[in-house]
Scaffold this active site. Structure first.
Site, PDB file in Angstrom:
ATOM      1  N   TYR A  22      44.617  54.060  59.642  1.00  0.00           N
ATOM      2  CA  TYR A  22      45.720  53.347  58.995  1.00  0.00           C
ATOM      3  C   TYR A  22      46.655  52.804  60.061  1.00  0.00           C
ATOM      4  CZ  TYR A  22      45.501  53.717  53.993  1.00  0.00           C
ATOM      5  OH  TYR A  22      45.166  53.515  52.698  1.00  0.00           O
ATOM      6  N   GLU A  62      49.858  50.888  59.189  1.00  0.00           N
ATOM      7  CA  GLU A  62      50.956  50.154  58.546  1.00  0.00           C
ATOM      8  C   GLU A  62      52.041  49.850  59.572  1.00  0.00           C
ATOM      9  OE1 GLU A  62      50.980  53.232  55.787  1.00  0.00           O
ATOM     10  OE2 GLU A  62      50.729  51.924  54.054  1.00  0.00           O
ATOM     11  N   ASP A 112      47.594  24.695  53.654  1.00  0.00           N
ATOM     12  CA  ASP A 112      46.523  25.676  53.441  1.00  0.00           C
ATOM     13  C   ASP A 112      45.244  25.070  54.016  1.00  0.00           C
ATOM     14  OD1 ASP A 112      44.440  27.209  52.538  1.00  0.00           O
ATOM     15  OD2 ASP A 112      45.201  27.449  50.501  1.00  0.00           O
ATOM     16  N   THR A 140      41.628  31.028  56.163  1.00  0.00           N
ATOM     17  CA  THR A 140      40.732  32.187  56.157  1.00  0.00           C
ATOM     18  C   THR A 140      39.854  32.098  57.407  1.00  0.00           C
ATOM     19  OG1 THR A 140      39.277  30.934  54.698  1.00  0.00           O
ATOM     20  CG2 THR A 140      40.657  32.594  53.672  1.00  0.00           C
ATOM     21  N   LYS A 197      35.338  30.805  56.804  1.00  0.00           N
ATOM     22  CA  LYS A 197      34.760  29.521  56.378  1.00  0.00           C
ATOM     23  C   LYS A 197      34.332  28.784  57.659  1.00  0.00           C
ATOM     24  CE  LYS A 197      37.143  29.392  51.948  1.00  0.00           C
ATOM     25  NZ  LYS A 197      38.313  30.293  51.923  1.00  0.00           N
ATOM     26  N   ARG A 236      35.531  38.118  57.000  1.00  0.00           N
ATOM     27  CA  ARG A 236      36.319  37.742  55.823  1.00  0.00           C
ATOM     28  C   ARG A 236      37.752  38.254  56.001  1.00  0.00           C
ATOM     29  NH1 ARG A 236      33.428  35.689  51.536  1.00  0.00           N
ATOM     30  NH2 ARG A 236      35.421  35.791  50.456  1.00  0.00           N
TER      31      ARG A 236
HETATM   32  N1  DSN Z   1      36.444  30.350  46.845  1.00  0.00           N
HETATM   33  C1  DSN Z   1      36.763  29.611  48.040  1.00  0.00           C
HETATM   34  C2  DSN Z   1      35.940  28.386  48.145  1.00  0.00           C
HETATM   35  O1  DSN Z   1      34.756  28.495  47.922  1.00  0.00           O
HETATM   36  O2  DSN Z   1      36.435  27.306  48.447  1.00  0.00           O
HETATM   37  C3  DSN Z   1      38.179  29.320  48.164  1.00  0.00           C
HETATM   38  O3  DSN Z   1      38.901  30.495  48.061  1.00  0.00           O
END
Ligand code: DSN
Length: 473
Positions: free
Chosen positions: A61, A63, A240, A266, A269, A275
């Protein structure tokens, strides 16, 4: 058979302890090898990153946040373990639990590497504040709202049906329930962002926050124009870039650094990492608000093993090979887009300049004129070995009846697919889609879209996909 619990800790492999789970993982590995994965939000997490993700940092942990000192100076100063640990022994740290001295190193290292990747000619790495604790993209976005908005404040973002994200104010998401949402769409003629309309809407509703950044709209936004609009209506600009962050780092998508007040993305991607999600700002006061909004506002203990994986991913992101990969992702997408158009398919939004595109299926019709929908199209493509997802496009109202399928090139580019493979894929995709006979029936939940395809055609497509993969190995 487990004789002593202790043996579980270090001696026994997954295959010995739980062959069922082991088998399911093997199946998934096989699937990922045998199929052509074109989901734009998915990518292959490199082995070294997965190794860090499975490290013993998962046991603890942490925090709180690392010492402020650890975010200053050069990376080699941070990695001067003797110096940093002597400081720690003397002054402690900002964590709620003991045992976090190495967590401090790994979180700080990941943060610095990210800042370095996003630094520009005008914005130094030292001036970029990085938070890597959000567990994923939705949690990151919700933390941003909580940091800067009060319930019932107005937030303006792109509607989910035309490319925005669930967390940009969908009524099914906390964002849509907690704030007053004003959504913008695309121009009905050009299917592109219409900045004059967006500006008019913003001036009319004066949102507290203006969001730009998309999950299926395939064109990069004009950050300067969004900044102007935000300034005119007194809004914070929230970028975003969950999808294109990897392209941004490599210089193949305009950076929001220098324009946006706050940025989220994120790391799984186009970044091609674990993730997880990250929040950036170049404003110290805003960074403080974000910190407390993530922890303790939104979350408890962060996943320290992810910090390690992020650190590795952003070491990779600084390499020449990574830049080349990102360049190829965009090139492949462009080639795929024009090859699909040459095969007679229509692209929603008229094309792409990013890693993703959306096929508009509406002109493929059944005998009674019923148009092909995304769900049966994606299902049949999957049966042939091509993995995509259904997606709403301008004009759609319900996700279940989406008229598009979304395709992206990060994964296949990582597998070294190039121009030739893009053209071959476009042919197979077109052969499948144009041979589906769409129909629907009324089920318990309403209209259920379906499609049929001739068995021979499907078998031929399957064989073609198998060959494309075989040739690349
Ligand atoms: N679910 C994602 C996507 O496939 O674009 C976005 O959060």
């Amino acid at each position: 058979m487990i004789k002593k619990y202790k043996d579980l800790l270090d001696k026994k492999d997954l295959s010995e302890v739980d062959s069922d789970t082991g088998l399911i993982i093997d199946f998934e590995e096989r699937r990922q090898k045998d199929k052509v994965i074109l989901i734009p939000s998915e990518s292959i997490c490199p082995k070294a990153v997965r190794e860090a993700l499975g490290s013993r940092f998962t046991n603890i942990y942490a925090e709180g946040y690392p010492a402020l000192r650890m975010n200053q100076g050069e990376e080699k100063e941070l990695l001067d373990f003797e110096y940093q640990l002597s400081y720690y022994r003397r002054y402690g740290n900002r964590r709620f639990y003991k045992g976090c001295e190495y967590a401090d190193f790994i979180e700080s290292l990941a943060r610095r590497r990210i800042a370095k990747c996003f630094a520009t000619d005008r914005t130094r790495a030292e001036d970029i504040f990085v938070n890597i604790q959000p567990l994923s993209g939705a949690a990151a976005n919700n933390s941003v709202y909580e940091a800067f908005c009060e319930p019932r404040d107005t937030i303006m973002g792109m509607a989910l049906t035309v490319g925005g994200h669930l967390t940009h104010g969908s009524k099914f998401n906390r964002s849509g329930k907690r704030y007053d949402i004003v959504s913008y769409g695309v121009d009905s003629k050009t299917e592109r962002l219409n900045y004059e309309r967006i500006e008019k809407l913003a001036l009319r509703y004066k949102p507290k926050m203006l969001i730009a950044g998309y999950t299926s709209y395939p064109w990069a936004p004009d950050w300067r124009r969004f900044r102007e609009i935000a300034d005119k209506c007194g809004a914070l600009l929230f970028a975003d870039i969950a999808h294109p962050a990897g392209l941004v780092i490599a210089g193949f998508y305009p950076t929001p650094i220098g324009y946006a007040d706050v940025i989220t993305f994120t790391t799984h991607k186009t970044i091609c990492g674990p993730r997880a999600a990250v929040i950036l700002t170049t404003d110290r006061e805003k960074a403080k608000k974000i910190e407390s909004s993530v922890f303790p506002g939104e979350q408890g203990g962060p996943h320290v093993n992810k910090f390690a994986a992020i650190a590795v991913a952003f070491k990779i992101a600084q390499t020449r090979q990574y830049r080349h990969l990102q360049k190829r992702i965009v090139e492949n997408c462009k080639v795929l887009a024009s090859a699909l158009q040459n095969e007679g398919l229509k692209l929603a939004y008229g094309g792409t300049n990013t890693h993703l595109l959306v096929i508009d299926l509406r002109k493929i019709k059944g005998r009674n004129g019923y148009p092909l929908k995304g769900e049966p199209a994606a299902r049949i493509l999957d049966l042939a070995g091509i993995v995509t997802n259904k997606n709403t496009i301008p004009g759609d109202e319900a996700t279940t009846l989406a008229s598009g399928i979304r395709l992206g090139t990060p994964w296949v580019t990582q597998r070294e697919f190039g121009v030739l493979e893009m053209k071959k894929l476009a042919k197979v995709i077109a052969a499948i889609l144009t041979n589906i006979k769409p129909f629907s029936y009324i089920g318990l939940t309403g209209e259920i879209p379906r499609g049929k395809i001739d068995f021979e055609i499907l078998q031929r497509a399957k064989e073609d996909v198998r060959k494309i993969i075989e040739d690349i190995r």
